[in-house]
Design an enzyme around this catalytic site. Structure first.
Site, PDB file in Angstrom:
ATOM      1  N   SER A 176       0.839  -1.183   0.000  1.00 10.20           N
ATOM      2  CA  SER A 176       0.000   0.000   0.000  1.00 10.20           C
ATOM      3  C   SER A 176       0.883   1.245   0.000  1.00 10.20           C
ATOM      4  CB  SER A 176      -0.958  -0.041   1.191  1.00 10.20           C
ATOM      5  OG  SER A 176      -1.966   0.922   1.079  1.00 10.20           O
ATOM      6  N   ASP A 230      -8.633  -6.322  -5.109  1.00  5.85           N
ATOM      7  CA  ASP A 230      -8.211  -5.017  -4.596  1.00  5.85           C
ATOM      8  C   ASP A 230      -8.684  -3.936  -5.564  1.00  5.85           C
ATOM      9  OD1 ASP A 230      -6.949  -2.747  -3.662  1.00  5.85           O
ATOM     10  OD2 ASP A 230      -4.930  -3.619  -3.643  1.00  5.85           O
ATOM     11  N   HIS A 242      -7.999  -5.117  -0.683  1.00  6.04           N
ATOM     12  CA  HIS A 242      -6.699  -4.479  -0.501  1.00  6.04           C
ATOM     13  C   HIS A 242      -5.954  -5.026   0.711  1.00  6.04           C
ATOM     14  CE1 HIS A 242      -3.658  -1.392  -0.721  1.00  6.04           C
ATOM     15  NE2 HIS A 242      -3.934  -1.008   0.509  1.00  6.04           N
TER      16      HIS A 242
END
Length: 369
Positions: A149, A314, A347
């Site tokens: 991320s 995601d 995610h």
């Protein structure tokens, strides 16, 4: 003799840091932890970069929540990032609130918290502070930099900003820039915080914190970390501790109760101003823009080996974002591996149990020595 620079719950006071926005932090403090033992030639260091609300407590007990580190399943003896082999360094990014310089830190000019007088920072500023930390630790070159991320953005920025200091780069569930949709979600969160009357233009440190606004910001963001299929499988339309609807605005549904819990729990460990600053750093991130509008230029001449991993559910940083980075790496002639893994968790999949990710990580890092 034990080197006091290494271990858990460490803080380094470093020098001045010039920022992309034009300001300067006169004396940067970086909170960090290390795991494993640094080789005599400092050749076995791996830097792990955390996500938006993460911290340096990768594999140790979190001091505020009492919970295991956010990547304890990945980092440790015999684990995919094996601390019997690697010396792992994990630092809290500047702008955050777990010990590194941020808006809650004392401003040397006033003796009070910076609050909104803290300068706006970028992902590259975070990386430069990490480079200063590594200098402090005597680490010239990283065997690898690893992040998911926002941590993946830092990893890419490391490879672009300090190419001679990174032998390998692992980027999980990430992107080379923030999209308009991502910026929009962050703006909702920031406005929720700033609309809280307790925010007081950021000057709340002597009074009540804007916990209601921060909780709503966290709730909105948390939705983006999950997938529709995962939410449906976990919650569906099941009611929370009742047999019938109340025909009111209590948390009738389990998913509502879950989000409220996530929001409130978050306010116990995170600073609202830090949330503003870090989300702004994410929104400003555009690696191509930093290199004349061409992403491939960020990696021109790079000898770093790259591994990119995306997850099929995601939608915050979809697989197309990773493929775009791979295309740029190919254009730059940089060695790159890429895999899309299947997961129902959206995610957040890079944080959760994934034997496939474990194999990818261990295999790639096994060739990084």
């Amino acid at each position: 003799m034990t080197d006091a620079r290494f271990g858990l719950d460490r803080t380094a006071t470093l020098g001045a840091l010039a920022l992309d926005g034009g300001g300067t932090l006169a004396a940067v403090e970086v909170a960090y932890e290390t795991y494993g033992t640094l080789a005599p030639d400092a050749s076995n260091a791996i830097l792990i970069c955390h996500a938006l609300t993460g911290d340096q407590h990768v594999a140790s007990t979190h001091p505020r929540t009492g919970k295991p580190g956010w990547w304890a399943r990945m980092v440790g003896p015999g684990k995919p990032i094996d601390t019997d082999r690697w010396c792992v360094v994990a630092s809290n990014v500047i702008g955050s609130c777990l010990g590194s310089s941020g808006p809650a830190s004392g401003d040397p000019a006033t003796g009070r918290p910076y609050a909104m007088a803290f300068p706006v920072i970028t992902i590259r500023d975070m990386v430069r502070a990490q480079a200063m930390l590594l200098d402090h630790l005597g680490i010239g070159t990283l065997a690898a930099v690893v992040g998911g991320s926002m941590g993946g953005m830092q990893a890419l920025s490391w490879a672009a900003t300090f190419p001679d200091r990174v032998r390998a780069c692992v980027t999980l569930a990430s992107a080379a820039r923030h999209s308009a949709q991502n910026i929009a979600f962050h703006e909702v969160g920031r406005q929720a915080i700033m609309a809280d009357p307790n925010w007081a233009n950021g000057n709340y440190y002597d009074g009540a914190a804007p916990t209601a606004g921060l909780a709503v910001a966290r709730m909105a963001a948390h939705i983006t970390y999950l997938s529709e299929a995962g939410l449906t499988a976990k919650f569906g339309r099941k009611l929370q501790a009742r047999d019938t609807k109340t025909f009111g605005f209590d948390a009738d549904f389990q998913v509502e109760s879950y989000l409220r819990h996530q929001g409130l729990a978050f306010t116990d460990r995170f600073d609202a101003n830090s949330y503003l600053y870090i989300t702004r750093a994410l929104d400003y991130f555009d690696l191509a823009e930093e290199h004349g509008g061409h992403l491939a230029r960020a990696f021109a001449g790079s000898r770093t080996r790259f591994c990119l991993v995306s997850f099929d559910t995601d939608w915050l940083y979809p697989t197309s974002e990773s493929r775009g980075i791979v295309h740029a790496l190919n254009a730059a002639g940089a060695p790159a591996s890429f895999v899309e893994l299947k997961s129902p968790f959206g995610h957040d999949a890079f944080l959760l149990d994934s034997p496939e990710l474990d194999r990818v990580m261990a295999g790639f890092l096994g060739a990084a020595a």
